[in-house]
Design a protein around this motif. Structure first.
Motif, short mmCIF file in Angstrom:
data_model
loop_
_atom_site.label_atom_id
_atom_site.label_comp_id
_atom_site.label_asym_id
_atom_site.label_seq_id
_atom_site.Cartn_x
_atom_site.Cartn_y
_atom_site.Cartn_z
N THR A 62 0.84 -1.21 0.00
CA THR A 62 0.00 0.00 0.00
C THR A 62 0.87 1.24 0.00
N SER A 63 1.90 1.23 0.84
CA SER A 63 2.84 2.35 0.87
C SER A 63 3.52 2.54 -0.48
N LEU A 64 4.02 1.44 -1.04
CA LEU A 64 4.77 1.53 -2.30
C LEU A 64 3.88 1.98 -3.46
N SER A 65 2.60 1.62 -3.41
CA SER A 65 1.69 2.08 -4.47
C SER A 65 1.49 3.59 -4.39
N LYS A 66 1.55 4.14 -3.17
CA LYS A 66 1.44 5.59 -3.00
C LYS A 66 2.74 6.29 -3.42
N VAL A 67 3.86 5.63 -3.16
CA VAL A 67 5.14 6.20 -3.59
C VAL A 67 5.19 6.27 -5.11
N GLY A 68 4.78 5.19 -5.75
CA GLY A 68 4.73 5.15 -7.21
C GLY A 68 6.08 4.88 -7.83
N GLY B 74 13.89 15.84 -8.42
CA GLY B 74 13.46 16.38 -7.14
C GLY B 74 12.75 15.34 -6.27
N GLN B 75 12.50 14.15 -6.84
CA GLN B 75 11.84 13.08 -6.09
C GLN B 75 12.76 11.88 -5.91
N GLU B 76 14.05 12.15 -5.78
CA GLU B 76 15.03 11.06 -5.71
C GLU B 76 14.82 10.14 -4.50
N GLN B 77 14.18 10.67 -3.46
CA GLN B 77 13.93 9.83 -2.29
C GLN B 77 12.99 8.67 -2.61
N LYS B 78 12.16 8.82 -3.63
CA LYS B 78 11.33 7.70 -4.06
C LYS B 78 12.19 6.51 -4.48
N GLN B 79 13.23 6.80 -5.24
CA GLN B 79 14.15 5.75 -5.69
C GLN B 79 14.82 5.07 -4.50
N VAL B 80 15.23 5.88 -3.52
CA VAL B 80 15.86 5.34 -2.32
C VAL B 80 14.90 4.39 -1.61
N ILE B 81 13.65 4.80 -1.50
CA ILE B 81 12.65 3.97 -0.81
C ILE B 81 12.49 2.62 -1.52
N TRP B 82 12.37 2.64 -2.83
CA TRP B 82 12.22 1.38 -3.56
C TRP B 82 13.42 0.46 -3.35
N VAL C 112 4.85 -9.17 -8.98
CA VAL C 112 5.92 -9.87 -9.69
C VAL C 112 6.50 -8.99 -10.79
N ARG C 113 5.61 -8.34 -11.54
CA ARG C 113 6.06 -7.48 -12.63
C ARG C 113 6.92 -6.32 -12.12
N ILE C 114 6.49 -5.70 -11.01
CA ILE C 114 7.23 -4.57 -10.46
C ILE C 114 8.61 -5.00 -9.99
N LEU C 115 8.69 -6.12 -9.29
CA LEU C 115 9.98 -6.59 -8.80
C LEU C 115 10.94 -6.91 -9.95
N MET C 116 10.42 -7.50 -11.00
CA MET C 116 11.28 -7.80 -12.15
C MET C 116 11.72 -6.51 -12.85
N SER C 117 10.82 -5.53 -12.94
CA SER C 117 11.19 -4.27 -13.63
C SER C 117 12.21 -3.49 -12.82
N ILE C 118 12.11 -3.52 -11.49
CA ILE C 118 13.11 -2.84 -10.66
C ILE C 118 14.46 -3.53 -10.82
N CYS C 119 14.45 -4.84 -10.83
CA CYS C 119 15.69 -5.59 -11.02
C CYS C 119 16.34 -5.25 -12.35
N ASP C 120 15.53 -5.14 -13.40
CA ASP C 120 16.05 -4.83 -14.73
C ASP C 120 16.54 -3.39 -14.84
N ALA C 121 15.86 -2.48 -14.14
CA ALA C 121 16.19 -1.06 -14.26
C ALA C 121 17.41 -0.67 -13.42
N SER C 122 17.67 -1.42 -12.36
CA SER C 122 18.75 -1.06 -11.44
C SER C 122 20.11 -1.51 -11.98
N THR C 123 21.11 -0.70 -11.67
CA THR C 123 22.50 -1.07 -11.98
C THR C 123 23.25 -1.47 -10.70
N ASP C 124 22.53 -1.46 -9.59
CA ASP C 124 23.10 -1.80 -8.29
C ASP C 124 22.92 -3.29 -8.04
N SER C 125 24.01 -4.03 -7.92
CA SER C 125 23.91 -5.48 -7.77
C SER C 125 23.17 -5.86 -6.49
#
Length: 661
Positions: A479-485, A491-499, A524-537
């Motif tokens: 629920t929290s993460l859906s609000k974060v988006g 200017g919204q870099e803290q969103k990335q930190v939260i994810w 499942v889709r969100i977790l896979m997309s974050i994994c694909d988008a991140s360069t942080d191992s």
């Protein structure tokens, strides 16, 4: 394994108290977005005036323009306001250097690392160091002879001391070079003297000293040793923390931050050395947990936001008029209006909660990972104030067996508010509140991350059986993460930190209730997309770990197929290495072995029909090469884990080949 470690943070301006990352770079763009650009040149000119009253006016005006106005702050920086204000610290007129210190303090808080580094490079420590004995002498006089000077004169010294101490605190977080220089000054006796005289000094001044001590004792042995070597210092800190021990009254807001900071200082210097005023004291169990739990449970973010919005609406009717700033009287509360003071009070309340979360996160970071002594479970549960007297009730985490009572308030604190992440098209009505809120959400996620990874490392049968708690926690996090988006604007870099932290929280929850959480297509889709988008191992590893846990829900055969296919795509082939790198590869192989270690589960049909055994066998040589390439000297743990997973894969393939269906 993915814990948020205690780290050196700029506790007031990381991110900057008044974020400006959304602004275009360059002075020209700052001039275009500043509503007070016409005041900058007169201020800088009067800073050098032969008339001391004009120099004082310039310092006061700069101090006010710096606050909450990043565009004008940039323009002042472009005119070398830092160098001019440091020069004014050596002014012949006392009122000028008092106001200059206030302006520099505001720059430290609102400007961040770069400005603090500029101050250090321009040798601000030379005049600051000279002020230390002067402040000490004045305070000793006030304490010994309280009526020797009028209240107004004493207040000037108190506020000046607070400003100087705050600059020291901010500079100590700027760089190791600045920290070493401050260590060389030997500030601990000076700072502890404020805590020792707390009953005779303003709360704000004492709290500034405690904040500086907290930062200086954060993994900084010269300061730690200086406190540990004097039993009176430790006794003083314990007295402050224990002041409300026998009282049921809610402590004054002004003192809550001080209590929290002293808990943090004691945590930084623990274990307390002998001879100790409290020889059997467990700082974490006996002080930090019981005192900080009420702090993080005490605030309603939605109520705070509503108050801020009301105050900002009121403030619109009382604009600051630079020309009318008084030069005839001593400073009063840094020239702030009653509305500004109320807004600052609310911000400080949020910062206090964030600090408490940071301290708790550090405590959980120090708890052992999987290999631990048998009695740890019991001590953890005692320390975390568990309620084991009631049976679990769906949705009520306070009564859930074997869950820390911290979990429920943390789940509340990760929920974003209307001011947490405003879009660039509708900027925050009060940037300091927005900065405090986003930082607080990050800290709450970090604390949850460490709690769940600690709990996952020490399995508890009753906890694992509490499926209602698992579903409540899982739902609250999403629920929290859906609000974060997932749309993250400048200017919204803290969103990335939260994810990046949240995927670790999801992994920790998944490990505790592995096979009990029903995966949804969206998650499942969100977790896979974050994994694909991140360069942080590390982020990729956490995503893979969370997916692994979801894949083990026995009856979610389709989700299992989707996740496993994704994990297989991370494996190397006979002709190409893994597209994700070595550490995510090792995690993916480990996940696949874990998922399909029990061939009797319903989803094992995917392994057989998809011929996963062949795909794993094809990846064997690529995995060997990847593990062989790990440097044993610089990445010892990864090397050992890689070798273990490599050997497990060999045994797993052999085992699956020998099965007959």
């Amino acid at each position: 394994m993915g814990k948020s470690q205690k780290k050196r943070l700029m506790r007031r301006h990381n991110p900057m108290r008044v974020p400006d990352s959304h602004l275009p770079k360059g002075l020209e763009s700052a001039a275009e977005s500043s509503a007070k650009k016409e005041a900058v040149l007169p201020i800088m000119q009067k800073m050098e005036s032969p008339d001391s009253s004009e120099r004082k006016w310039a310092c006061v005006a700069a101090s006010n323009l710096i606050q909450n106005d990043p565009s004008t702050r940039r323009l002042l920086q472009g005119k070398n306001v830092v160098g001019s204000l440091i020069t004014r610290l050596s002014d012949s007129e006392e009122e000028v250097w008092i106001e200059a210190a206030g302006a520099l303090r505001n720059l430290c808080i609102d400007g961040g690392y770069d400005i603090c580094a500029e101050m250090y490079n321009k040798n601000i420590l030379a005049p600051l160091k000279a002020f230390v004995p002067k402040i000490s002498s004045a305070l000793s006089q006030f304490i010994d002879s309280p009526k020797s000077l009028p209240e107004n004169a004493r207040r000037v010294v108190y506020e000046f001391a607070e400003n100087v101490i705050t600059i020291f605190w901010c500079l100590s977080e700027t760089s190791n070079k600045a920290l070493n220089a401050i260590n060389a000054i030997g500030l601990i006796p000076f700072l502890m003297s404020f805590l020792g005289a707390k009953d005779k000094l303003p709360a704000a001044t004492v709290t500034a000293a405690a904040q500086s001590l907290y930062v200086l004792t954060d993994d900084n042995w010269p300061a730690i040793d200086a406190i540990r070597s004097d039993v009176t210092y430790i006794s003083c800190l314990l007295d402050i923390v224990r002041v409300n021990e026998q009282s049921n009254e809610t402590p004054d807001d002004r003192f809550v931050m001080l209590h929290v900071l002293c808990c943090g200082i004691l945590g930084n210097i623990s274990p307390l050395p002998p001879p100790s005023p409290a020889p059997n004291l467990d700082v974490n169990k006996d002080l930090i947990f019981p005192r900080l739990h009420p702090v993080i449970s005490s605030v309603s973010l939605d109520a705070a936001v509503q108050q801020v919005q009301e105050l900002v609406a009121r403030q619109a009717n009382e604009p600051l008029e630079i020309e009318k700033l008084s030069l005839k009287h001593v400073p009063k509360s840094d020239h702030k209006s009653s509305t500004e003071l109320e807004l600052e009070k609310l911000e400080n309340r949020l910062r206090t909660v964030q600090l408490a979360l940071e301290i708790l996160t550090g405590v959980y970071a120090t708890l052992p990972d999987p290999v631990a002594e048998a009695e740890l479970d019991a001590s953890m549960e005692d320390a975390m104030d568990l309620d084991q007297s009631s049976r679990p009730v769906a949705g009520d985490l306070h009564t859930s067996l074997s869950l820390p009572s911290l979990v429920q308030p943390l789940l509340t604190l990760i929920q974003p508010t209307a001011l947490s992440f405003p879009p660039p098209s509708a900027p925050s009505c009060h940037p300091p509140t927005t900065s405090a809120l986003s930082a607080l959400h990050v800290s709450a996620f970090e604390c949850l991350n460490n709690i769940f990874l600690s709990l996952a490392a020490h399995p508890h049968s009753e906890r694992c059986a509490d499926h209602s708690a698992a579903q409540t926690i899982w739902s609250e996090i999403w629920t929290s993460l859906s609000k974060v988006g997932v749309d993250i604007a400048v200017g919204q870099e803290q969103k990335q930190v939260i994810w990046e932290i949240a995927v670790g929280v999801l992994w920790g929850v998944g490990k505790i209730w592995k096979g009990k959480l029903v995966p949804t297509e969206e998650h499942v889709r969100i977790l896979m997309s974050i994994c694909d988008a991140s360069t942080d191992s590390q982020v990729q590893v956490k995503c893979i770990g969370a997916l692994e846990c979801l894949a083990q829900h026995p009856n979610s055969i389709d989700a299992n197929r989707v996740i496993s296919s994704y994990l297989l795509s991370i494996l190397p082939t006979s002709t190409s290495p893994s597209p994700k790198g070595t550490e995510p590869l090792i995690q993916a192989v480990s996940a696949l072995i874990d998922i399909y270690s029990d061939e009797s589960l319903p989803y094992d049909v995917n392994f057989r029909e998809g011929k996963f055994e062949d795909r794993l066998a094809q990846s064997m040589e690529g995995l060997r090469k990847a593990v062989r390439a790990i440097n044993r000297k610089t990445e010892t743990d990864l090397k050992l884990r890689g070798e273990e997973v490599r050997d497990n894969l060999t045994a797993f393939i052999k085992y699956r080949k020998e099965l007959r269906f």
